[in-house]
Design an enzyme around this catalytic site. Structure first.
Site, PDB file in Angstrom:
ATOM      1  N   CYS A  95       0.799  -1.231   0.000  1.00 52.16           N
ATOM      2  CA  CYS A  95       0.000   0.000   0.000  1.00 52.16           C
ATOM      3  C   CYS A  95       0.827   1.275   0.000  1.00 52.16           C
ATOM      4  CB  CYS A  95      -0.984   0.005   1.164  1.00 52.16           C
ATOM      5  SG  CYS A  95      -0.223   0.036   2.811  1.00 52.16           S
ATOM      6  N   HIS A 103      -1.944   0.709   7.115  1.00 50.41           N
ATOM      7  CA  HIS A 103      -2.439   0.830   5.746  1.00 50.41           C
ATOM      8  C   HIS A 103      -2.584   2.312   5.405  1.00 50.41           C
ATOM      9  CE1 HIS A 103      -4.426   0.040   2.011  1.00 50.41           C
ATOM     10  NE2 HIS A 103      -5.504   0.711   2.369  1.00 50.41           N
ATOM     11  N   ASP A 114      -8.264   4.322  -3.174  1.00 51.56           N
ATOM     12  CA  ASP A 114      -7.328   3.342  -2.627  1.00 51.56           C
ATOM     13  C   ASP A 114      -6.954   2.330  -3.708  1.00 51.56           C
ATOM     14  OD1 ASP A 114      -5.859   1.545  -1.164  1.00 51.56           O
ATOM     15  OD2 ASP A 114      -7.335   1.273   0.423  1.00 51.56           O
TER      16      ASP A 114
END
Length: 280
Positions: free
Chosen positions: A67, A106, A121
């Site tokens: 991420c 995250h 995202d």
């Protein structure tokens, strides 16, 4: 950011418009073209999250990333397209029991589109996530048939987060951490607090180095597909699609490298794969 090279990497011929439809098209193309993976950690290379390093790895060299890398690249692309965005830190809840408070490992993005705040995202490895308005009850669907929604659950700064992202859909179209039912399940929680570059460096360092975590104990790769999801944990490959789910065990480094290339769109040589602890 060389926007044209990035768009070529994700298979888009034209620059998407800086609106909600363009955001959805960009995010979907990114997710289906650049696999999620943590392989530089077991290879002992570490994870760098500055823009130049991330572009070189994910675009120039055709690798994937997790991420902090994926959403650095995505944020740079959004900025180049004229979409204002900033990072948010989230607590991943997928696969955890209620009452457990995980660390903020995250990173996702808050994007301003048409005067509205959107959750963007391109770097969640657990499942496919579409852009969502940051509005209580907002819902959207992905190509695998899953529903996704945001719920406001608490005040900013609380351990539970101000917002909860949930998913309802086939557990096969995830990386294997979902409960075995298709009802709403927590994915992650976040609030809208400002996140400084050093916050990201700190969270990335913890995620990449803390012993015994998912990213330091396992070899993981995942990618959404047109109607399903592919996930590989160590040598176990799972591919879900409209016709069902296929599973097999990776045979050797050459098979591993070929599977990364053909399924996850990740360029890693067989020699590099042979250097993974997985094949020691």
């Amino acid at each position: 950011m060389d926007l044209d090279r990035y768009l070529a990497r994700i298979g888009l011929d034209a620059r998407p418009a800086p609106d909600a439809e363009g955001l959805a098209a960009l995010q979907s193309a990114h997710r289906m073209a650049i696999g999620f993976e943590n392989l530089d950690i077991p290879l002992g290379r570490g994870i760098r999250i500055d823009s130049e390093s991330v572009f070189d790895k994910l675009v120039t060299r055709g690798r994937g990333g997790y991420c902090f890398e994926q959403n650095r690249l995505y944020a740079d692309a959004l900025t180049a397209l004229g979409v204002a965005c900033r990072p948010l830190l989230a607590r991943v809840r997928l696969g955890l029991a209620e009452g457990v408070t995980p660390p903020r490992t995250h990173v996702c993005l808050l994007a301003e589109v048409g005067g509205a705040a959107m959750l963007a995202d391109a770097g969640f490895g657990g499942s496919n996530v579409p852009p969502l308005p940051i509005v209580d009850g907002a819902e959207a669907q992905t190509a695998d048939g899953a529903g996704h929604r945001l719920r406001r659950i608490g005040e900013a700064g609380t351990a539970g987060g101000q917002w909860l992202l949930e998913r309802a859909g086939s557990p096969a179209a995830t990386d294997g951490r979902a409960a075995p039912h298709a009802d709403w399940q927590a994915q992650y929680t976040f609030d809208l607090s400002e996140v400084a570059p050093d916050d990201l460096e700190q969270a990335n360092h913890w995620t990449a180095t803390r012993p015994g975590t998912r990213f330091t104990a396992l070899h993981v790769a995942s990618i959404p597909q047109a109607e399903g999801f592919a996930s590989m944990v160590d040598r176990d490959l799972t591919v879900s699609h409209a016709g069902g789910t296929d599973r097999r065990v990776i045979a050797d480094p050459a098979d591993y490298a070929r599977t990364l290339r053909e399924v996850f769109r990740i360029a890693l040589s067989a020699d590099e794969a042979a250097g993974l602890p997985l094949f020691a």
